[in-house]
Design a protein around this motif. Sequence first.
Motif, PDB file in Angstrom:
ATOM      1  N   ILE A  52      26.546  38.103   6.656  1.00 25.59           N
ATOM      2  CA  ILE A  52      25.775  37.035   6.018  1.00 25.59           C
ATOM      3  C   ILE A  52      24.549  36.690   6.849  1.00 25.59           C
ATOM      4  CG2 ILE A  52      25.834  34.608   5.330  1.00 25.59           C
ATOM      5  CD1 ILE A  52      28.843  35.059   4.686  1.00 25.59           C
ATOM      6  N   ALA A  53      24.732  36.662   8.180  1.00 23.73           N
ATOM      7  CA  ALA A  53      23.593  36.366   9.058  1.00 23.73           C
ATOM      8  C   ALA A  53      22.510  37.415   8.903  1.00 23.73           C
ATOM      9  CB  ALA A  53      24.062  36.295  10.515  1.00 23.73           C
ATOM     10  N   TRP A  54      22.897  38.691   8.794  1.00 23.72           N
ATOM     11  CA  TRP A  54      21.907  39.767   8.620  1.00 23.72           C
ATOM     12  C   TRP A  54      21.208  39.650   7.273  1.00 23.72           C
ATOM     13  CZ3 TRP A  54      21.459  43.616   4.955  1.00 23.72           C
ATOM     14  CH2 TRP A  54      20.473  44.592   5.215  1.00 23.72           C
ATOM     15  N   ALA A  55      21.967  39.346   6.219  1.00 22.88           N
ATOM     16  CA  ALA A  55      21.393  39.275   4.868  1.00 22.88           C
ATOM     17  C   ALA A  55      20.423  38.116   4.721  1.00 22.88           C
ATOM     18  CB  ALA A  55      22.511  39.152   3.838  1.00 22.88           C
ATOM     19  N   THR A  56      20.651  37.025   5.429  1.00 22.61           N
ATOM     20  CA  THR A  56      19.818  35.832   5.267  1.00 22.61           C
ATOM     21  C   THR A  56      18.666  35.755   6.264  1.00 22.61           C
ATOM     22  OG1 THR A  56      21.368  34.584   6.658  1.00 22.61           O
ATOM     23  CG2 THR A  56      21.690  34.471   4.268  1.00 22.61           C
ATOM     24  N   GLN A  57      18.739  36.515   7.341  1.00 21.95           N
ATOM     25  CA  GLN A  57      17.665  36.498   8.333  1.00 21.95           C
ATOM     26  C   GLN A  57      16.792  37.732   8.133  1.00 21.95           C
ATOM     27  OE1 GLN A  57      19.529  36.143  12.176  1.00 21.95           O
ATOM     28  NE2 GLN A  57      20.539  34.212  11.646  1.00 21.95           N
ATOM     29  N   THR A  58      15.901  37.660   7.155  1.00 22.98           N
ATOM     30  CA  THR A  58      15.062  38.799   6.799  1.00 22.98           C
ATOM     31  C   THR A  58      13.826  38.849   7.682  1.00 22.98           C
ATOM     32  OG1 THR A  58      13.816  37.563   5.142  1.00 22.98           O
ATOM     33  CG2 THR A  58      15.861  38.594   4.428  1.00 22.98           C
ATOM     34  N   GLU A  59      13.181  40.017   7.711  1.00 22.59           N
ATOM     35  CA  GLU A  59      11.982  40.186   8.530  1.00 22.59           C
ATOM     36  C   GLU A  59      10.872  39.244   8.091  1.00 22.59           C
ATOM     37  OE1 GLU A  59      10.727  44.197   8.567  1.00 22.59           O
ATOM     38  OE2 GLU A  59      12.517  44.969   9.581  1.00 22.59           O
ATOM     39  N   ARG A  60      10.783  39.003   6.784  1.00 20.64           N
ATOM     40  CA  ARG A  60       9.732  38.127   6.258  1.00 20.64           C
ATOM     41  C   ARG A  60      10.209  36.688   6.111  1.00 20.64           C
ATOM     42  NH1 ARG A  60       6.980  41.869   1.504  1.00 20.64           N
ATOM     43  NH2 ARG A  60       6.400  43.636   2.837  1.00 20.64           N
ATOM     44  N   ASP A  61      11.404  36.403   6.641  1.00 21.49           N
ATOM     45  CA  ASP A  61      11.963  35.056   6.590  1.00 21.49           C
ATOM     46  C   ASP A  61      12.012  34.542   5.151  1.00 21.49           C
ATOM     47  OD1 ASP A  61      13.139  32.849   7.753  1.00 21.49           O
ATOM     48  OD2 ASP A  61      11.244  31.781   8.012  1.00 21.49           O
ATOM     49  N   SER A 106      13.417  33.033   1.798  1.00 21.01           N
ATOM     50  CA  SER A 106      14.449  32.056   1.447  1.00 21.01           C
ATOM     51  C   SER A 106      14.989  32.292   0.041  1.00 21.01           C
ATOM     52  CB  SER A 106      13.875  30.634   1.549  1.00 21.01           C
ATOM     53  OG  SER A 106      12.773  30.473   0.666  1.00 21.01           O
ATOM     54  N   ASP A 107      14.619  33.412  -0.569  1.00 15.30           N
ATOM     55  CA  ASP A 107      15.056  33.738  -1.923  1.00 15.30           C
ATOM     56  C   ASP A 107      16.511  34.199  -1.880  1.00 15.30           C
ATOM     57  OD1 ASP A 107      15.496  34.608  -4.468  1.00 15.30           O
ATOM     58  OD2 ASP A 107      13.742  35.905  -4.585  1.00 15.30           O
ATOM     59  N   GLU A 108      17.410  33.383  -2.439  1.00 16.76           N
ATOM     60  CA  GLU A 108      18.831  33.721  -2.384  1.00 16.76           C
ATOM     61  C   GLU A 108      19.167  34.972  -3.184  1.00 16.76           C
ATOM     62  OE1 GLU A 108      21.761  30.829  -3.183  1.00 16.76           O
ATOM     63  OE2 GLU A 108      21.415  29.707  -1.345  1.00 16.76           O
ATOM     64  N   VAL A 109      18.417  35.223  -4.247  1.00 16.94           N
ATOM     65  CA  VAL A 109      18.672  36.429  -5.039  1.00 16.94           C
ATOM     66  C   VAL A 109      18.407  37.663  -4.185  1.00 16.94           C
ATOM     67  CG1 VAL A 109      17.970  37.757  -7.059  1.00 16.94           C
ATOM     68  CG2 VAL A 109      18.141  35.263  -7.208  1.00 16.94           C
ATOM     69  N   TYR A 110      17.305  37.654  -3.434  1.00 20.02           N
ATOM     70  CA  TYR A 110      16.980  38.769  -2.542  1.00 20.02           C
ATOM     71  C   TYR A 110      18.033  38.900  -1.449  1.00 20.02           C
ATOM     72  CZ  TYR A 110      14.476  41.362   1.105  1.00 20.02           C
ATOM     73  OH  TYR A 110      14.119  42.271   2.066  1.00 20.02           O
ATOM     74  N   GLN A 111      18.444  37.777  -0.880  1.00 19.73           N
ATOM     75  CA  GLN A 111      19.454  37.796   0.168  1.00 19.73           C
ATOM     76  C   GLN A 111      20.790  38.313  -0.367  1.00 19.73           C
ATOM     77  OE1 GLN A 111      19.551  33.804   1.647  1.00 19.73           O
ATOM     78  NE2 GLN A 111      17.546  33.933   2.644  1.00 19.73           N
ATOM     79  N   ALA A 112      21.130  37.916  -1.596  1.00 23.71           N
ATOM     80  CA  ALA A 112      22.383  38.366  -2.207  1.00 23.71           C
ATOM     81  C   ALA A 112      22.381  39.873  -2.407  1.00 23.71           C
ATOM     82  CB  ALA A 112      22.599  37.650  -3.539  1.00 23.71           C
ATOM     83  N   ARG A 113      21.229  40.442  -2.746  1.00 16.29           N
ATOM     84  CA  ARG A 113      21.140  41.897  -2.925  1.00 16.29           C
ATOM     85  C   ARG A 113      21.311  42.603  -1.592  1.00 16.29           C
ATOM     86  NH1 ARG A 113      15.941  41.775  -7.048  1.00 16.29           N
ATOM     87  NH2 ARG A 113      17.099  41.194  -8.929  1.00 16.29           N
ATOM     88  N   ARG A 114      20.778  42.021  -0.526  1.00 15.33           N
ATOM     89  CA  ARG A 114      20.981  42.598   0.807  1.00 15.33           C
ATOM     90  C   ARG A 114      22.464  42.561   1.176  1.00 15.33           C
ATOM     91  NH1 ARG A 114      16.845  42.796   4.666  1.00 15.33           N
ATOM     92  NH2 ARG A 114      18.134  41.783   6.258  1.00 15.33           N
ATOM     93  N   LEU A 115      23.118  41.446   0.844  1.00 17.82           N
ATOM     94  CA  LEU A 115      24.537  41.317   1.158  1.00 17.82           C
ATOM     95  C   LEU A 115      25.374  42.289   0.333  1.00 17.82           C
ATOM     96  CD1 LEU A 115      26.490  39.765   2.941  1.00 17.82           C
ATOM     97  CD2 LEU A 115      26.722  38.066   1.117  1.00 17.82           C
ATOM     98  N   ASP A 116      24.940  42.574  -0.894  1.00 19.30           N
ATOM     99  CA  ASP A 116      25.648  43.569  -1.720  1.00 19.30           C
ATOM    100  C   ASP A 116      25.684  44.923  -1.023  1.00 19.30           C
ATOM    101  OD1 ASP A 116      26.223  41.806  -3.750  1.00 19.30           O
ATOM    102  OD2 ASP A 116      24.489  42.353  -4.976  1.00 19.30           O
TER     103      ASP A 116
END
Length: 271
Positions: free
Chosen positions: A7-16, A18-28
Amino acid sequence: MTADLAIAWATQTERDSSDEVYQARRLDTVRIFARHLQALEPATEIPPEDVLSRRYRRIPPYPYSPDEVAALMSAAGGLRPGIRAATWRTLIGVLAVTGMRSGEACHLGHDDVDLQAGTLVIADSKFGKSRLLFLHPSTIIELRAYARVRDQMVPEPRASTFLVNSRGRPLDKYNIQHTFAALITAAGIQTPPGRRAPRLHDLRHVFAVATMLDWYRDGDNVQARLPVLSTWLGHVDPKSTYWYICKPSRNCWPWPPAGSSNSRTGGQPHD
């Protein structure tokens, strides 16, 4: 690998982001890997399915006023060389009065533009759909003027598209965003606090909303005519067109702006 680490990796993106949809796709992506890894390392934790929201939230478009459309076209007239200015002025104008997608305008071929009949053919566009658009006489005049300038400045173009860049090639639907950002600044259009910068695509939203407002003013049955607008815009069905309607309480669209005119007549950019 733990769920917290994933979760920490999915939410801490290079561009910071805050889009949860984008973060959720990373977590997928991590979740798929974790399922594979758990077979090799039983201590591996698979991130829960409900950690991040996947609900798609459309960002409100920028509601250009007629004066702002005119300012954008005026700013486009200052581009150099001259063919670039003519192409950009025409691109903004045709998007404002037809509501077509910017990519569709970039791909318009010579044979797709019939200035005698006053029609545009959008061939094999999104979802494989094709459609016919009808032009107001004032729009036809402007397109004829552009065609003359284009043929004079680029007598031997390298493209078969109606709109060409300064090298006689097709417009790149991805690169045009950089030029448009500069035109936004030159036109003096300010980005509202906390909002995304105005986009070229927002002209499509303005066309759709202005058309529906015109129908309301004329006393038409908007619900009955919505399929017509859906067909015009190239949507799969009217449900897609409902995205262009915001409830007044959400303050998405401060329409109608002062000095608004009938967008269906082609009057905004060409009068």
